[in-house]
Design an enzyme around this catalytic site. Structure first.
Site, PDB file in Angstrom:
ATOM      1  N   ARG A 250      -3.486 -21.453   8.476  1.00  0.00           N
ATOM      2  CA  ARG A 250      -3.172 -21.855   7.106  1.00  0.00           C
ATOM      3  C   ARG A 250      -1.690 -21.650   6.834  1.00  0.00           C
ATOM      4  O   ARG A 250      -1.136 -20.588   7.138  1.00  0.00           O
ATOM      5  CB  ARG A 250      -4.004 -21.041   6.101  1.00  0.00           C
ATOM      6  CG  ARG A 250      -5.503 -21.276   6.260  1.00  0.00           C
ATOM      7  CD  ARG A 250      -6.319 -20.519   5.242  1.00  0.00           C
ATOM      8  NE  ARG A 250      -7.747 -20.671   5.515  1.00  0.00           N
ATOM      9  CZ  ARG A 250      -8.721 -20.113   4.798  1.00  0.00           C
ATOM     10  NH1 ARG A 250      -8.409 -19.368   3.744  1.00  0.00           N
ATOM     11  NH2 ARG A 250      -9.983 -20.296   5.131  1.00  0.00           N
ATOM     12  N   ARG A 265      -2.278 -11.607   4.481  1.00  0.00           N
ATOM     13  CA  ARG A 265      -2.128 -13.052   4.268  1.00  0.00           C
ATOM     14  C   ARG A 265      -1.229 -13.605   5.353  1.00  0.00           C
ATOM     15  O   ARG A 265      -0.003 -13.567   5.248  1.00  0.00           O
ATOM     16  CB  ARG A 265      -1.559 -13.341   2.876  1.00  0.00           C
ATOM     17  CG  ARG A 265      -1.646 -14.811   2.459  1.00  0.00           C
ATOM     18  CD  ARG A 265      -1.035 -15.031   1.082  1.00  0.00           C
ATOM     19  NE  ARG A 265      -1.712 -14.295   0.052  1.00  0.00           N
ATOM     20  CZ  ARG A 265      -2.836 -14.694  -0.563  1.00  0.00           C
ATOM     21  NH1 ARG A 265      -3.394 -15.836  -0.232  1.00  0.00           N
ATOM     22  NH2 ARG A 265      -3.389 -13.957  -1.513  1.00  0.00           N
ATOM     23  N   GLU A 337     -10.000  -9.831  -2.256  1.00  0.00           N
ATOM     24  CA  GLU A 337     -10.961 -10.767  -1.673  1.00  0.00           C
ATOM     25  C   GLU A 337     -10.992 -10.662  -0.148  1.00  0.00           C
ATOM     26  O   GLU A 337      -9.943 -10.699   0.514  1.00  0.00           O
ATOM     27  CB  GLU A 337     -10.594 -12.200  -2.057  1.00  0.00           C
ATOM     28  CG  GLU A 337     -11.501 -13.243  -1.434  1.00  0.00           C
ATOM     29  CD  GLU A 337     -10.883 -14.633  -1.401  1.00  0.00           C
ATOM     30  OE1 GLU A 337     -11.352 -15.459  -0.599  1.00  0.00           O
ATOM     31  OE2 GLU A 337      -9.909 -14.875  -2.156  1.00  0.00           O
ATOM     32  N   SER A 340     -15.902 -15.207   0.916  1.00  0.00           N
ATOM     33  CA  SER A 340     -16.408 -16.078  -0.148  1.00  0.00           C
ATOM     34  C   SER A 340     -17.582 -16.870   0.415  1.00  0.00           C
ATOM     35  O   SER A 340     -17.681 -17.087   1.619  1.00  0.00           O
ATOM     36  CB  SER A 340     -15.325 -17.022  -0.671  1.00  0.00           C
ATOM     37  OG  SER A 340     -14.896 -17.904   0.340  1.00  0.00           O
ATOM     38  N   ARG A 378      -8.466  -9.270   7.458  1.00  0.00           N
ATOM     39  CA  ARG A 378      -8.746  -8.522   6.224  1.00  0.00           C
ATOM     40  C   ARG A 378      -9.814  -7.456   6.447  1.00  0.00           C
ATOM     41  O   ARG A 378      -9.769  -6.381   5.826  1.00  0.00           O
ATOM     42  CB  ARG A 378      -9.142  -9.485   5.105  1.00  0.00           C
ATOM     43  CG  ARG A 378      -8.005 -10.415   4.733  1.00  0.00           C
ATOM     44  CD  ARG A 378      -8.252 -11.207   3.476  1.00  0.00           C
ATOM     45  NE  ARG A 378      -7.103 -12.072   3.193  1.00  0.00           N
ATOM     46  CZ  ARG A 378      -6.953 -12.799   2.095  1.00  0.00           C
ATOM     47  NH1 ARG A 378      -7.891 -12.766   1.150  1.00  0.00           N
ATOM     48  NH2 ARG A 378      -5.889 -13.545   1.921  1.00  0.00           N
TER      49      ARG A 378
END
Length: 410
Positions: A250, A265, A337, A340, A378
């Site tokens: 990403r 990130r 987070e 999800s 993460r």
């Protein structure tokens, strides 16, 4: 892709569902329905005019062959041909307009999706303070070498941290296989059709890496490849569940200056993703099932977390409803987070044309759902920070030691 034909019978509920997103998609739906109505009116008129033109051409030809007077037929032919020339470009314009509007529309929001982020429950005991993951990992995370080799937000993982990742992935895949998910290592290079089919295009172009010399993209999640596994098929069996493990890429465009320390990130990370194909009436229950599995994983890792029903204006284009799990990070004294899970209903299945035969009858579109089992970087952060010891080490949960993780870091 929305079913505009079904929506046109009673458009107001769909318009209201999109209005909750606050992104103008309700107005685009109205425009799409208007274009569709005009197109449906023009098509039969155009087809009739084309048929009349063809019949007129035949009549003129017959008259010329027999020596009869063809002037009236020619005059009529000129009038109908002029009408065809008016209608054809109008039809083409409306088809293009409708296609652009239809592909820009996101999924309808579920009535139970939250208007604003809503914490539903919390599990575990929060640590009041602690070192962050870079301090705990030391030389096992080399951001400087990653930056020299690849640029900012790339890292080398070294030593025992590698075995911790591999154990985490294997433990997760075995757990998912026990829940009926077939393990898959999918392609990470995907075509534009696969990204469009899952709703990442047109929507998240700024986040996606594209190859310069081939019509391929680096996938940001194995959801893309897993969804496309049955593209264009009538599935012979549902439910079907897959657990995909892959590196993910990403660009994280626009995120500079936010969460750029360490590996929270980054541009490249590994992930285990759950993906389900189910019958429409079962998708709400499947969504709860995916969330329950995510919670089972984080409880197994003994990491405090909370579950959040995500606000409708923060949903991706394909999601009707989404839950996040946010893990507690002692160094930041906040929940962040880490997973999800989304119910995309029939949105992706329509774009990818994935169907099944309910009761062996007429084919209908399946519903698809996705859920992060473990986003490795993460998860490593949460493991290190929540299992750190006073002497600066990290004690690893027994469930991961059973799959080859070290008993302790540092």
């Amino acid at each position: 892709m929305l079913d505009l034909r079904a929506i046109s019978r009673d458009p107001e509920p769909a318009i209201a569902a999109l209005a909750r997103r606050k992104d103008g998609s309700d107005d685009r739906l109205r425009a799409a329905l208007a274009a569709r109505e005009r197109l449906n009116a023009i098509r039969p008129e155009l087809e009739a005019a084309q048929a009349e033109r063809n019949a007129g051409a035949k009549a003129i030809g017959d008259a010329k062959r027999t020596g009869a007077d063809a002037s009236e037929a020619i005059a009529a032919m000129q009038a109908v041909s002029a009408r065809v020339k008016e209608l054809e470009p109008e039809k083409d314009r409306l088809e293009e307009e409708l296609n652009q509007l239809a592909t820009s529309l996101p999924n309808l929001t579920d009535p139970s999706a939250a208007d604003e982020d809503t914490a539903l429950r919390e599990w575990g005991e929060r640590a009041e303070s602690g070192k962050d993951h870079l301090e705990l990992a030391g030389a096992m995370i080399d951001m400087e070498a990653g930056s020299k080799t690849s640029g900012s937000r790339f890292a080398y993982l070294k030593g025992d941290l590698v075995f911790l990742e591999l154990a985490l992935v294997r433990w997760t895949l075995e757990k998912l296989r026990g829940h009926g998910f077939e393990p898959v290592i999918p392609p990470v290079l995907v075509k534009e059709d696969a990204l469009f089919g899952t709703g990442f295009l047109p929507d998240t172009e700024q986040q996606i890496y594209r190859l310069a010399d081939d019509p391929l993209y680096l996938s940001g999640t194995s959801e893309v490849a897993l969804a496309s596994l049955h593209a264009g098929q009538i599935m012979d069996e549902v439910p079907r569940r897959y657990a995909g493990f892959s590196p993910c890429f990403r660009r994280e465009a626009g995120a500079a200056g936010k969460d750029t320390r360490g590996i929270f990130r980054v541009h490249q990370f590994d992930k285990v993703e759950m993906f389900s194909f189910v019958e429409p009436q079962d998708s709400a229950a499947e969504h709860d099932r995916l969330l329950a599995i995510e919670e089972e994983i984080w409880q197994g890792l003994q990491i405090p977390y909370r579950v959040v029903n995500i606000a409708v204006d923060d949903l991706g284009s394909s999601a009707a409803k989404k839950y996040d799990i946010e893990a507690w990070l002692p160094s930041q004294q906040k929940f962040r987070e880490v997973t999800s899970t989304s119910n995309t209903t029939d949105f992706q299945a329509r774009r990818l044309d994935i169907r099944y035969r309910p009761g062996g009858g007429k084919p209908a579109h399946v519903h698809t759902l996705n859920g992060t089992a473990v986003a490795v970087s993460r998860a490593l952060i949460a493991l290190m920070e929540n299992h750190q010891t006073e002497d600066g080490g990290v004690e690893i949960p027994q469930v991961l030691q059973d799959w080859g993780a070290p008993a302790r870091l540092g």
